[in-house]
Design a protein around this motif. Structure first.
Motif, PDB file in Angstrom:
ATOM      1  N   LEU A 259      10.171  40.133   9.107  1.00 57.04           N
ATOM      2  CA  LEU A 259       9.315  38.907   9.106  1.00 57.04           C
ATOM      3  C   LEU A 259       9.609  38.029   7.786  1.00 57.04           C
ATOM      4  CD1 LEU A 259       5.844  40.532   9.854  1.00 57.04           C
ATOM      5  CD2 LEU A 259       7.509  39.381  11.398  1.00 57.04           C
ATOM      6  N   ARG A 260       9.614  36.595   8.213  1.00 61.03           N
ATOM      7  CA  ARG A 260       9.803  35.427   7.196  1.00 61.03           C
ATOM      8  C   ARG A 260       9.004  34.337   7.483  1.00 61.03           C
ATOM      9  NH1 ARG A 260      15.305  34.619   4.121  1.00 61.03           N
ATOM     10  NH2 ARG A 260      13.663  34.635   2.438  1.00 61.03           N
ATOM     11  N   PRO A 261       8.446  33.795   6.815  1.00 55.78           N
ATOM     12  CA  PRO A 261       7.645  32.372   7.116  1.00 55.78           C
ATOM     13  C   PRO A 261       8.394  31.455   7.797  1.00 55.78           C
ATOM     14  CG  PRO A 261       6.972  33.219   4.848  1.00 55.78           C
ATOM     15  CD  PRO A 261       8.367  33.921   5.302  1.00 55.78           C
ATOM     16  N   ALA A 262       7.961  30.849   8.774  1.00 58.93           N
ATOM     17  CA  ALA A 262       8.800  29.547   9.477  1.00 58.93           C
ATOM     18  C   ALA A 262       8.354  28.471   8.836  1.00 58.93           C
ATOM     19  CB  ALA A 262       8.767  29.691  10.892  1.00 58.93           C
ATOM     20  N   ARG A 263       7.114  28.279   8.471  1.00 58.82           N
ATOM     21  CA  ARG A 263       6.555  26.690   8.034  1.00 58.82           C
ATOM     22  C   ARG A 263       5.560  27.161   6.804  1.00 58.82           C
ATOM     23  NH1 ARG A 263       7.637  22.682  11.186  1.00 58.82           N
ATOM     24  NH2 ARG A 263       8.304  23.050  13.252  1.00 58.82           N
ATOM     25  N   GLY A 264       5.914  28.110   6.010  1.00 60.63           N
ATOM     26  CA  GLY A 264       5.242  28.148   4.671  1.00 60.63           C
ATOM     27  C   GLY A 264       4.216  29.259   4.918  1.00 60.63           C
ATOM     28  N   VAL A 265       3.698  29.849   3.693  1.00 62.60           N
ATOM     29  CA  VAL A 265       2.965  31.172   3.641  1.00 62.60           C
ATOM     30  C   VAL A 265       1.431  30.808   4.380  1.00 62.60           C
ATOM     31  CG1 VAL A 265       3.959  32.160   2.028  1.00 62.60           C
ATOM     32  CG2 VAL A 265       2.260  30.582   1.526  1.00 62.60           C
TER      33      VAL A 265
ATOM     34  N   VAL B  84      30.737  28.483   9.239  1.00 63.39           N
ATOM     35  CA  VAL B  84      29.635  29.095   9.852  1.00 63.39           C
ATOM     36  C   VAL B  84      28.463  28.060   9.659  1.00 63.39           C
ATOM     37  CG1 VAL B  84      30.300  31.458  10.124  1.00 63.39           C
ATOM     38  CG2 VAL B  84      29.034  30.545   7.996  1.00 63.39           C
ATOM     39  N   GLY B  85      27.506  27.877  10.559  1.00 61.85           N
ATOM     40  CA  GLY B  85      26.325  26.958  10.227  1.00 61.85           C
ATOM     41  C   GLY B  85      25.176  27.833  10.089  1.00 61.85           C
ATOM     42  N   PRO B  86      24.189  27.006   9.274  1.00 58.71           N
ATOM     43  CA  PRO B  86      22.860  27.695   9.185  1.00 58.71           C
ATOM     44  C   PRO B  86      22.188  28.107  10.264  1.00 58.71           C
ATOM     45  CG  PRO B  86      22.806  25.384   8.643  1.00 58.71           C
ATOM     46  CD  PRO B  86      24.246  25.851   8.885  1.00 58.71           C
ATOM     47  N   LEU B  87      21.101  29.146  10.354  1.00 59.48           N
ATOM     48  CA  LEU B  87      20.374  29.377  11.274  1.00 59.48           C
ATOM     49  C   LEU B  87      19.125  28.949  10.968  1.00 59.48           C
ATOM     50  CD1 LEU B  87      20.090  31.047  14.004  1.00 59.48           C
ATOM     51  CD2 LEU B  87      19.509  33.131  12.382  1.00 59.48           C
ATOM     52  N   THR B  88      18.580  27.988  11.631  1.00 58.15           N
ATOM     53  CA  THR B  88      17.193  27.226  11.603  1.00 58.15           C
ATOM     54  C   THR B  88      16.402  27.235  12.842  1.00 58.15           C
ATOM     55  OG1 THR B  88      18.077  25.209  12.299  1.00 58.15           O
ATOM     56  CG2 THR B  88      18.722  25.663  10.167  1.00 58.15           C
ATOM     57  N   GLU B  89      15.228  26.655  12.597  1.00 55.17           N
ATOM     58  CA  GLU B  89      14.297  26.669  13.764  1.00 55.17           C
ATOM     59  C   GLU B  89      14.833  25.884  15.102  1.00 55.17           C
ATOM     60  OE1 GLU B  89      11.554  22.833  12.473  1.00 55.17           O
ATOM     61  OE2 GLU B  89      10.984  24.747  12.356  1.00 55.17           O
ATOM     62  N   GLU B  90      15.849  25.008  14.728  1.00 53.82           N
ATOM     63  CA  GLU B  90      16.431  24.292  15.914  1.00 53.82           C
ATOM     64  C   GLU B  90      17.675  24.945  16.497  1.00 53.82           C
ATOM     65  OE1 GLU B  90      15.186  21.489  17.051  1.00 53.82           O
ATOM     66  OE2 GLU B  90      13.654  21.634  15.413  1.00 53.82           O
ATOM     67  N   SER B  91      18.167  26.330  15.938  1.00 55.10           N
ATOM     68  CA  SER B  91      19.154  26.979  16.430  1.00 55.10           C
ATOM     69  C   SER B  91      18.935  27.533  17.824  1.00 55.10           C
ATOM     70  CB  SER B  91      19.686  28.186  15.616  1.00 55.10           C
ATOM     71  OG  SER B  91      20.035  27.507  14.173  1.00 55.10           O
ATOM     72  N   GLU B  92      19.918  27.784  18.474  1.00 56.11           N
ATOM     73  CA  GLU B  92      19.426  28.107  19.949  1.00 56.11           C
ATOM     74  C   GLU B  92      19.137  29.568  20.022  1.00 56.11           C
ATOM     75  OE1 GLU B  92      22.454  29.214  23.902  1.00 56.11           O
ATOM     76  OE2 GLU B  92      23.359  27.911  22.404  1.00 56.11           O
ATOM     77  N   THR B  93      19.269  30.333  19.134  1.00 61.04           N
ATOM     78  CA  THR B  93      18.483  31.706  18.891  1.00 61.04           C
ATOM     79  C   THR B  93      17.024  31.437  19.120  1.00 61.04           C
ATOM     80  OG1 THR B  93      20.335  32.465  17.559  1.00 61.04           O
ATOM     81  CG2 THR B  93      18.227  33.831  17.476  1.00 61.04           C
ATOM     82  N   PHE B  94      16.444  30.567  18.668  1.00 62.59           N
ATOM     83  CA  PHE B  94      15.199  30.594  18.217  1.00 62.59           C
ATOM     84  C   PHE B  94      14.523  29.534  19.486  1.00 62.59           C
ATOM     85  CE2 PHE B  94      15.894  31.657  13.846  1.00 62.59           C
ATOM     86  CZ  PHE B  94      15.685  32.904  13.966  1.00 62.59           C
TER      87      PHE B  94
END
Length: 241
Positions: free
Chosen positions: A133-139, A229-239
């Motif tokens: 688990l990791r925070p997506a928008r701060g703790v 390679v590119g960064p994995l962010t909240e806008e990435s297709e994965t999410f």
């Protein structure tokens, strides 16, 4: 674990007095604490860390230069570059990914690239389910990035509400016959107090580390990417699926 497109690994010749050196540089910058690790086929790995808010912080390049010097090798001795593409602190992740891409391009090196959730999950035994688990928008927010790792099955990466994900993961694992769950990353203390049908264990660590990323690359557990390679962010297709 999730990985990027495969490409051929290539060892490079070295002018180092010891002859050819096959070294991998691992770069982890998904938090304010940056870490790099270098491992060769003939020596123990070197690991250095710094915090980007320190007065004497001289960037990823400075940290890599120090690690190379401590390892007693040159950048021309590197055979590959490994990098954590996130998710995490977006500014830090972008800095690490950009540096890794630039270094790999300049030295004509292949890359290992994987996500921060998989790096944390790799640090614990794989004989039982792991939730990273990791925070997506701060703790202060309940929105999280989650990686679910079940033995013998492909990893699943998700982004959503903490409580929704916990409930769904616990129910799914119980239905599959599992009776325990190891948690790594953020919210570990909270998770051990969550009432579920599973025995929840704090597996640590709190964040990814370059040493674990290096071990993954050395073991060949992540496929090699032949290009940037590119960064994995909240806008990435994965999410966004």
């Amino acid at each position: 674990m999730p990985a990027l497109a495969a490409g051929p690994a290539r060892a490079r010749a070295s002018n180092h007095p010891g002859g050819k050196v096959k070294a991998i540089l691992a770069i982890e910058t998904s938090t304010k604490d940056y870490s790099v690790a270098i491992g060769t086929d003939s020596a123990a790995s070197v690991r250095l860390t710094t915090t980007r808010f320190e007065p004497d912080f001289d960037g990823i390049a400075g940290l890599v230069d120090k690690a190379l010097a401590e390892a007693g090798i040159r950048s021309s001795d590197l055979a590959a570059v490994a990098v954590d593409i996130g998710p995490g602190n977006l500014t830090s992740v972008r800095a690490g990914v950009a540096y890794a891409n630039g270094l790999a391009y300049a030295l004509d090196l292949p890359m290992y690239a994987t996500d921060s959730l998989s790096v944390m999950a790799h640090s614990v035994p794989a004989d039982s389910p792991v939730l990273a688990l990791r925070p997506a928008r701060g703790v202060a927010s309940s929105e999280v990035y989650a990686g679910i790792y079940v033995p013998g099955r492909p990893a699943t990466l998700r982004r959503g509400d903490y409580w929704v994900i916990i409930d769904e993961v616990a129910n799914s694992l119980a239905e599959q016959g599992f009776d325990s769950l190891t948690v790594v990353g953020a919210y570990r203390p909270e998770m051990t107090d969550v009432s579920t049908s599973l025995k929840v264990q704090d597996g640590g660590p709190a964040a990814p580390d370059a040493s674990t990323l290096l071990a993954m690359a050395q073991a060949g557990e992540e496929r090699m990417s032949p290009g940037p390679v590119g960064p994995l962010t909240e806008e990435s297709e994965t999410f966004l699926e």
